[in-house]
Scaffold this active site. Structure first.
Site, short mmCIF file in Angstrom:
data_model
loop_
_atom_site.label_atom_id
_atom_site.label_comp_id
_atom_site.label_asym_id
_atom_site.label_seq_id
_atom_site.Cartn_x
_atom_site.Cartn_y
_atom_site.Cartn_z
N SER A 142 -8.93 -18.52 -40.07
CA SER A 142 -7.25 -17.48 -40.29
C SER A 142 -7.17 -17.24 -41.00
O SER A 142 -7.73 -17.77 -41.76
CB SER A 142 -5.86 -18.67 -39.27
OG SER A 142 -4.81 -17.80 -39.50
N TYR A 158 -1.42 -26.38 -38.81
CA TYR A 158 -2.17 -25.33 -38.15
C TYR A 158 -2.54 -24.75 -39.28
O TYR A 158 -4.41 -24.56 -39.27
CB TYR A 158 -1.52 -24.00 -37.12
CG TYR A 158 -1.95 -23.20 -36.99
CD1 TYR A 158 -3.27 -22.30 -36.19
CD2 TYR A 158 -2.22 -21.99 -37.81
CE1 TYR A 158 -3.49 -22.10 -35.97
CE2 TYR A 158 -3.51 -20.65 -37.78
CZ TYR A 158 -3.77 -20.47 -36.49
OH TYR A 158 -4.75 -19.35 -35.77
#
Ligand code: NAP
Length: 253
Positions: A142, A158
């Site tokens: 990401s 995350y």
């Protein structure tokens, strides 16, 4: 057809980016195992693929469980004849962890799915790829694996999980290259899927997120899938251990 005669296993294939990959890869000639936590989403995607003339099978399992990861790979090999491509798209954020979980459970759950799950799937896929003389792994990191999270208090698992996926990708990329196995990852910007729905259905939050991407909007799953197709295919034959930001310019600021 860029994936003719290839077999691909796509985790998280029942939703969002994984589903877009499954549809695109089958349109490019691959036989695809669509794997997800529940079979419902995977079955829907497989039906869309079959209606379009493609070939797909569905599997269910939890990538963070060792026995499930092993079974997802072995069932793919059994039903589709081998394994050439693995896309690790199964992933969660803290928002997906059960209500009432404390900070430690949230941390463990997100790391287990995003990082350990990716590791386990690679662990079981690599020996099958070696049997075929090579393969291609595409991991979903990401932008939040590259830079800090704009909506976090700093104790968010995350970013750590996605940074870990990036390093796992580099380590596999350089060490499995001699076996013909390329490992790369994608770093998408905020993309319109179920994962971000809680953010995008809030107009103020959506406007804020859009303003962070120089292109001025969020990504669509199909835009991420096209980059995954490049990395999965022989067009990326000299690319390994790399990341590709598909982020509307987010990380170029
Ligand atoms: P999504 O639409 O929520 O799809 C993720 C899929 O993974 C869901 O079908 C989910 O199943 C499945 N899954 C969750 N936990 C699992 C587990 N333990 N085992 C197997 N499958 C599991 O999300 P997405 O946006 O397509 O995300 C795909 C990947 O891209 C993720 O790794 C995500 O972190 C990454 N990514 C997304 C964005 C974004 O903005 N959307 C940006 C950068 C990176 P259930 O629905 O049943 O839970």
């Amino acid at each position: 057809m860029r994936l003719e005669n290839k077999v691909a296993l796509i985790t998280g294939g029942g939703s969002g980016i994984g589903a877009a990959c499954a549809r695109l890869f089958t349109a490019e000639g691959a036989r695809v195992a669509v794997a997800d936590l529940s079979r419902q989403g995977a079955d829907l995607v497989a039906r869309q693929i079959e209606d379009a003339g493609g070939r797909a099978t569905t599997l269910s399992g939890d990538v963070s469980r060792r026995a499930d990861a092993e079974r997802l790979v072995s069932e793919t090999v059994k039903s589709l004849g081998g394994l050439d491509i693995l896309v690790n798209s199964a992933g969660i954020t803290a928002r997906n962890v059960r209500q009432g979980a404390d900070f430690e459970e949230i941390w463990d759950t997100v790391i287990n799915v995003n990082l350990k799950g990716t590791f386990l799937m690679c662990w079981y896929a690599v020996p099958e790829m070696k049997k075929r003389g090579g393969g291609s792994i595409v991991n979903l990191s990401s932008i939040i694996g590259l830079v800090g999270h704009p909506l976090s208090d700093g104790f968010n698992p995350y970013p750590a999980s996605k940074g870990g996926v990036l390093q796992l990708t580099r380590d596999l990329g350089i060490n499995q290259a001699k076996f013909g196995i390329r490992t790369n990852c994608l770093c998408p910007g905020f993309t319109r899927t179920a994962l971000t729905q809680a953010l995008t259905e809030n107009p103020e939050m959506l406007a804020r997120l859009e303003s962070l991407h120089p292109i001025g909007r969020l990504g669509e799953p199909e835009e991420i899938a096209r980059a995954a197709l490049f990395l999965a295919s022989d067009e990326a034959s000299y690319v390994t251990g790399a990341f590709l930001a598909v982020d509307g310019g987010y990380t170029a600021r």
